[in-house]
Design an enzyme around this catalytic site. Structure first.
Site, PDB file in Angstrom:
ATOM      1  N   GLY A  11      58.443  41.066  66.969  1.00 24.25           N
ATOM      2  CA  GLY A  11      57.490  41.581  67.739  1.00 24.25           C
ATOM      3  C   GLY A  11      56.013  41.903  67.066  1.00 24.25           C
ATOM      4  N   GLY A  16      55.315  46.481  65.640  1.00 22.05           N
ATOM      5  CA  GLY A  16      55.603  45.428  64.439  1.00 22.05           C
ATOM      6  C   GLY A  16      54.226  45.164  63.716  1.00 22.05           C
ATOM      7  N   PHE A 115      46.105  65.550  78.576  1.00 23.91           N
ATOM      8  CA  PHE A 115      47.337  64.859  78.729  1.00 23.91           C
ATOM      9  C   PHE A 115      48.554  65.745  79.171  1.00 23.91           C
ATOM     10  CE2 PHE A 115      48.288  60.255  78.912  1.00 23.91           C
ATOM     11  CZ  PHE A 115      46.997  59.724  78.919  1.00 23.91           C
ATOM     12  N   GLN A 235      61.831  56.652  81.550  1.00 24.39           N
ATOM     13  CA  GLN A 235      60.747  57.525  82.271  1.00 24.39           C
ATOM     14  C   GLN A 235      60.108  56.863  83.491  1.00 24.39           C
ATOM     15  OE1 GLN A 235      56.919  58.201  79.929  1.00 24.39           O
ATOM     16  NE2 GLN A 235      57.757  60.104  80.274  1.00 24.39           N
ATOM     17  N   HIS A 237      56.908  56.910  85.387  1.00 23.26           N
ATOM     18  CA  HIS A 237      55.537  57.456  85.361  1.00 23.26           C
ATOM     19  C   HIS A 237      55.304  57.840  86.769  1.00 23.26           C
ATOM     20  CE1 HIS A 237      51.026  57.824  84.805  1.00 23.26           C
ATOM     21  NE2 HIS A 237      51.391  57.548  83.440  1.00 23.26           N
ATOM     22  N   LEU A 247      49.924  50.807  86.528  1.00 23.98           N
ATOM     23  CA  LEU A 247      49.837  51.767  86.144  1.00 23.98           C
ATOM     24  C   LEU A 247      48.396  52.460  86.324  1.00 23.98           C
ATOM     25  CD1 LEU A 247      51.599  54.318  84.483  1.00 23.98           C
ATOM     26  CD2 LEU A 247      49.855  53.502  82.673  1.00 23.98           C
ATOM     27  N   GLU A 250      47.708  58.575  82.994  1.00 23.08           N
ATOM     28  CA  GLU A 250      47.671  59.958  83.452  1.00 23.08           C
ATOM     29  C   GLU A 250      46.221  60.626  82.730  1.00 23.08           C
ATOM     30  OE1 GLU A 250      51.583  61.835  82.128  1.00 23.08           O
ATOM     31  OE2 GLU A 250      50.301  62.709  80.473  1.00 23.08           O
ATOM     32  N   ARG A 281      55.891  64.139  82.763  1.00 24.09           N
ATOM     33  CA  ARG A 281      55.898  63.171  83.890  1.00 24.09           C
ATOM     34  C   ARG A 281      57.208  63.329  84.621  1.00 24.09           C
ATOM     35  NH1 ARG A 281      53.744  58.069  79.841  1.00 24.09           N
ATOM     36  NH2 ARG A 281      51.541  58.855  79.951  1.00 24.09           N
ATOM     37  N   HIS A 347      58.514  53.100  83.414  1.00 27.65           N
ATOM     38  CA  HIS A 347      57.463  53.073  82.629  1.00 27.65           C
ATOM     39  C   HIS A 347      57.827  52.837  81.418  1.00 27.65           C
ATOM     40  CE1 HIS A 347      53.391  53.723  81.070  1.00 27.65           C
ATOM     41  NE2 HIS A 347      53.617  54.830  80.599  1.00 27.65           N
ATOM     42  N   GLU A 377      59.068  51.137  70.701  1.00 26.90           N
ATOM     43  CA  GLU A 377      59.734  51.526  71.991  1.00 26.90           C
ATOM     44  C   GLU A 377      61.145  51.248  71.893  1.00 26.90           C
ATOM     45  OE1 GLU A 377      57.544  50.756  75.597  1.00 26.90           O
ATOM     46  OE2 GLU A 377      59.490  51.202  76.882  1.00 26.90           O
ATOM     47  N   ARG A 388      59.464  61.371  77.021  1.00 27.25           N
ATOM     48  CA  ARG A 388      58.508  61.200  76.441  1.00 27.25           C
ATOM     49  C   ARG A 388      57.055  61.891  77.120  1.00 27.25           C
ATOM     50  NH1 ARG A 388      53.941  57.791  75.981  1.00 27.25           N
ATOM     51  NH2 ARG A 388      54.718  56.024  77.574  1.00 27.25           N
TER      52      ARG A 388
HETATM   53  C1  FAD Z   1      50.880  50.147  81.437  1.00 22.60           C
HETATM   54  C2  FAD Z   1      51.173  51.058  80.416  1.00 22.60           C
HETATM   55  C3  FAD Z   1      50.172  51.922  79.750  1.00 22.60           C
HETATM   56  C4  FAD Z   1      50.666  52.780  78.861  1.00 22.60           C
HETATM   57  N1  FAD Z   1      49.655  53.708  78.030  1.00 22.60           N
HETATM   58  C5  FAD Z   1      49.949  54.466  77.121  1.00 22.60           C
HETATM   59  C6  FAD Z   1      49.241  55.493  76.406  1.00 22.60           C
HETATM   60  O1  FAD Z   1      48.217  55.542  77.101  1.00 22.60           O
HETATM   61  N2  FAD Z   1      49.661  56.116  75.450  1.00 22.60           N
HETATM   62  C7  FAD Z   1      50.691  55.993  74.975  1.00 22.60           C
HETATM   63  O2  FAD Z   1      51.168  56.282  73.899  1.00 22.60           O
HETATM   64  N3  FAD Z   1      51.693  54.953  75.317  1.00 22.60           N
HETATM   65  C8  FAD Z   1      51.320  54.099  76.398  1.00 22.60           C
HETATM   66  N4  FAD Z   1      52.254  53.427  77.008  1.00 22.60           N
HETATM   67  C9  FAD Z   1      53.572  53.118  76.338  1.00 22.60           C
HETATM   68  C10 FAD Z   1      53.161  52.153  75.084  1.00 22.60           C
HETATM   69  O3  FAD Z   1      52.114  51.468  75.326  1.00 22.60           O
HETATM   70  C11 FAD Z   1      54.542  51.297  74.735  1.00 22.60           C
HETATM   71  O4  FAD Z   1      55.519  52.277  74.602  1.00 22.60           O
HETATM   72  C12 FAD Z   1      54.324  50.631  73.649  1.00 22.60           C
HETATM   73  O5  FAD Z   1      52.953  49.862  73.487  1.00 22.60           O
HETATM   74  C13 FAD Z   1      55.562  49.755  73.023  1.00 22.60           C
HETATM   75  O6  FAD Z   1      54.902  49.163  71.803  1.00 22.60           O
HETATM   76  P1  FAD Z   1      55.998  48.290  70.906  1.00 22.60           P
HETATM   77  O7  FAD Z   1      54.939  47.874  69.488  1.00 22.60           O
HETATM   78  O8  FAD Z   1      57.147  48.981  70.593  1.00 22.60           O
HETATM   79  O9  FAD Z   1      56.218  46.759  71.549  1.00 22.60           O
HETATM   80  P2  FAD Z   1      55.314  46.115  72.554  1.00 22.60           P
HETATM   81  O10 FAD Z   1      53.959  46.410  72.524  1.00 22.60           O
HETATM   82  O11 FAD Z   1      55.955  46.048  73.858  1.00 22.60           O
HETATM   83  O12 FAD Z   1      55.360  44.793  72.024  1.00 22.60           O
HETATM   84  C14 FAD Z   1      56.693  44.111  71.837  1.00 22.60           C
HETATM   85  C15 FAD Z   1      56.517  42.991  71.124  1.00 22.60           C
HETATM   86  O13 FAD Z   1      58.007  42.382  70.968  1.00 22.60           O
HETATM   87  C16 FAD Z   1      57.838  40.842  71.153  1.00 22.60           C
HETATM   88  N5  FAD Z   1      58.997  40.243  71.714  1.00 22.60           N
HETATM   89  C17 FAD Z   1      59.924  40.835  72.700  1.00 22.60           C
HETATM   90  N6  FAD Z   1      60.800  40.372  72.707  1.00 22.60           N
HETATM   91  C18 FAD Z   1      61.002  39.468  71.884  1.00 22.60           C
HETATM   92  C19 FAD Z   1      61.932  38.130  71.483  1.00 22.60           C
HETATM   93  N7  FAD Z   1      63.086  37.816  71.910  1.00 22.60           N
HETATM   94  N8  FAD Z   1      61.344  37.399  70.538  1.00 22.60           N
HETATM   95  C20 FAD Z   1      60.173  37.427  69.897  1.00 22.60           C
HETATM   96  N9  FAD Z   1      59.236  38.585  70.104  1.00 22.60           N
HETATM   97  C21 FAD Z   1      59.591  39.330  71.086  1.00 22.60           C
HETATM   98  C22 FAD Z   1      56.629  40.741  72.140  1.00 22.60           C
HETATM   99  O14 FAD Z   1      56.110  39.319  72.135  1.00 22.60           O
HETATM  100  C23 FAD Z   1      55.667  41.781  71.585  1.00 22.60           C
HETATM  101  O15 FAD Z   1      54.884  41.095  70.584  1.00 22.60           O
HETATM  102  C24 FAD Z   1      51.769  52.504  77.908  1.00 22.60           C
HETATM  103  C25 FAD Z   1      52.771  51.619  78.595  1.00 22.60           C
HETATM  104  C26 FAD Z   1      52.388  50.989  79.593  1.00 22.60           C
HETATM  105  C27 FAD Z   1      53.508  49.663  80.088  1.00 22.60           C
END
Ligand code: FAD
Length: 573
Positions: A11, A16, A115, A235, A237, A247, A250, A281, A347, A377, A388
């Site tokens: 990831g 990551g 927020f 959650q 949203h 989305l 907020e 939320r 969300h 996440e 959250r």
């Molecule tokens: C539209 C939107 C708006 C948001 N706005 C906010 C905000 O303003 N503030 C806030 O705090 N949170 C916000 N969130 C929540 C937050 O963005 C996410 O919870 C967060 O970005 C998740 O980050 P992560 O690094 O855990 O994973 P992600 O950013 O989801 O990345 C997952 C990674 O895992 C990789 N991956 C997945 N499966 C595999 C696999 N099988 N093999 C190899 N790689 C894989 C993908 O390629 C990716 O690189 C928002 C979420 C959304 C959807």
């Protein structure tokens, strides 16, 4: 092919990449990602990242911690919430120093906006706590961290899909990965694997999540017999664009936007008299659903209005430009003159792989699993509890991603590679072969649509025993149809048909585990609302749910909640 690295991070979202920056240069590190790193869902984050900087008005980390615990309906582990809130200002300044272009105040300090659920003086009034870059905060942070990763020469295998963890004698020794461009199956051997694979919002018909959010990391761990924590807390949203789920941050309400029903009433005053539209939320999403149920949706329909017209064109252009362009593109509406039609959209997953404060994955007995770490996440520290708060995810990613990276950098050098089984890719290969070899059967996309619809109907904002049972019955049926399903594309290059079929296996497993967890918890708390058990029940349920794959289906066990500063109280806003 066989590849060997000290650390393999799965990831390249913010969790990551932030972890990778801690281990790079100290250990041979590789990052694999299903999509090109900057396309990770973190890049879609809009509204902001929370920290008690106090730039706009007085703020304290203790208030941030309190809000996080209360927002999580007291299921939050308070030691984790304390780490999050205390470390937040440092984490935001660190991002600033890495080049993140936050919005500024006239005096040059980082600007902050209000927020949901973030308050001062322990709930007295909303506070401006979110640092932001217009409504593309995730985009600029992800680009900055990826730039850092490139400049440090971190090895990235882009468009590689992790399929299974390789576990031997209770130790994670590596993983199997499918290379999209070639269709080759690789084995990556590692002393430590960090899962940072994000959430699985694609389990629901209406979702704000990108198409790749299918819970691959959580599902791989679950298949390997490890428990997942608090899956029932999902959650929704409050403000997704009607009919699409895209989305509307907020931040729109943080800047002063107001929700209105068909009568034009700013109805949140009825549900959260103190902080109104800036309630958390779960509260706002249920309030919208209640208005719709009472027939006060717009024109009697299944949506309400989010009104930002009074903010003025200049402020909207400056701070809410991306969401305004979404509304223009998808609805043909001008946010400076017309209200936005919105309804709740799936969300965020509060649950995930149970970890300690350093990102070590824990088994059902609470022991660290050798060789396995998780952050972001897909992990459950648990800092978000049952619900959250906005802005706390981006913060969680950089705070706990960094801690996991640090702990790996300290501990992994002393460790040896685990033994691989004689044919480490066997189970994965057989799974792929089975899908490719069937020539007749249903298409996976139809099964996925049926699953998403079922989850939306029976496991979204409101749940009942009967509904969850019905959904479990449908999942039984879909699982047996999935075992006979087929794909159309036999090729090896960019076979997205195959990928979607493999993802569907993950979604099905996670759906079943989630439904069982939701059926078991006979109370309402945070995002989990049982119409047949509408009250929170601390005597029986102030505990985390663990669900793990047993011989004959999901098995439930529990873990206590860590309570330090704030005793559970009734939750009103
Ligand atoms: C539209 C939107 C708006 C948001 N706005 C906010 C905000 O303003 N503030 C806030 O705090 N949170 C916000 N969130 C929540 C937050 O963005 C996410 O919870 C967060 O970005 C998740 O980050 P992560 O690094 O855990 O994973 P992600 O950013 O989801 O990345 C997952 C990674 O895992 C990789 N991956 C997945 N499966 C595999 C696999 N099988 N093999 C190899 N790689 C894989 C993908 O390629 C990716 O690189 C928002 C979420 C959304 C959807």
């Amino acid at each position: 092919m066989l590849f060997s690295h000290d650390v393999v991070i799965v990831g390249s979202g913010l969790a990551g990449l932030r972890a990778a920056l801690e281990v790079a240069g100290r250990l041979d590190t590789a990052v694999i990602s299903k999509v090109y790193p900057t396309r990770s869902h973190s890049g879609a984050a809009q509204g902001g990242i929370g920290a008690a900087l106090g730039n706009e008005e007085p703020d304290r980390w203790e208030w941030h911690m309190y809000d996080t615990v209360k927002g999580g309906d007291y299921l939050t582990d308070q030691d984790a919430a304390e780490v999050l809130a205390r470390d937040a200002p440092r984490a935001v300044y660190e991002l600033e120093h890495m080049g993140v272009p936050f919005n500024r105040r006239a005096d040059g300090t980082i600007a902050q906006r209000a927020f949901g659920g973030h308050t001062r003086d322990y709930g007295q009034a909303p506070v401006k706590r979110a640092a932001y870059a217009a409504d593309r905060t995730g985009r600029v942070i992800l680009d900055s961290l990826f730039g850092q990763a490139v400049s440090r020469g971190i090895q990235v295998y882009a468009e590689w899909l992790m399929l299974d963890l390789i576990v031997r004698d209770g130790r994670v020794a590596g993983l199997t990965a499918y290379e999209l461009a070639t269709g080759e199956l690789h084995v990556l051997r590692a002393k430590a694997v960090l899962l940072a694979t994000g959430g699985f919002g694609r389990l629901f018909e209406t979702s704000s999540n990108c198409f790749t959010n299918t819970g691959d990391g959580a599902a791989a761990a679950y298949r390997a017999g490890l428990p997942l924590e608090d899956l029932e807390f999902i959650q929704f949203h409050p403000t997704g664009i009607r009919g699409l789920g895209v989305l509307i941050s907020e931040a729109a309400r943080g800047e002063g936007g107001i929700l209105r029903n068909d009568l034009g009433e700013p109805f949140m005053a009825r549900y959260a008299p103190t902080i109104k539209d800036l309630a958390p939320r779960d509260v706002v999403a249920r309030a919208i659903a209640a208005e719709i149920r009472l027939g006060r949706g717009i024109g009697g329909g299944d949506f309400v209005h989010l009104d930002i017209t009074h903010l003025g064109a200049e402020r909207i252009r400056e701070r809410l430009s991306d969401i305004s362009s979404f509304v223009r593109i998808y609805q043909g509406l001008d946010t400076t003159e017309q209200p936005i039609p919105v309804k709740p959209t799936c969300h965020y997953m509060m649950g995930g792989l149970p970890t300690d404060l350093e990102g070590r994955v824990l088994d059902a007995e609470g022991r660290a699993v050798a060789g396995l770490w998780a952050a972001g996440e897909c992990a459950c520290v648990s800092v978000h509890g049952a619900n959250r708060l906005g802005c706390n995810s981006l913060l969680d990613l950089v705070v706990f991603g960094r801690r996991a990276g640090r702990a790996m950098a300290d501990q992994v050098p002393g460790e040896a590679f685990g033994d691989l089984p004689p044919d480490p890719g066997q189970a994965t290969r057989e799974r792929i072969q089975a899908l490719k070899s069937r020539t007749r059967g249903e298409r996976v996309s139809d099964l996925r649509a049926a699953l998403q619809k079922t989850m939306m109907e029976d496991c979204a904002l409101f749940r009942t025993e009967a509904g969850l049972e019905r959904a479990l019955g449908i999942v039984d049926d879909l699982e047996s149809r999935y075992r006979r399903a087929t794909i159309d594309d036999p090729s090896s290059r960019y076979n997205t048909d195959l990928i979607e079929a493999l993802e569907m296996g993950n979604l099905l497993a996670l759906a079943r585990a989630t439904l069982v967890a939701a059926r078991t918890r006979t109370e309402s708390r945070g995002a989990h609302f049982r119409e047949d058990f509408p009250e929170r029940n601390d005597a029986q349920w102030l505990k985390h749910t663990l669900v793990r794959q047993g011989e004959s289906g999901p098995e439930i066990s529990y873990r206590p909640v860590t309570v330090t500063r704030f005793q559970p109280r009734a939750r009103t806003y």
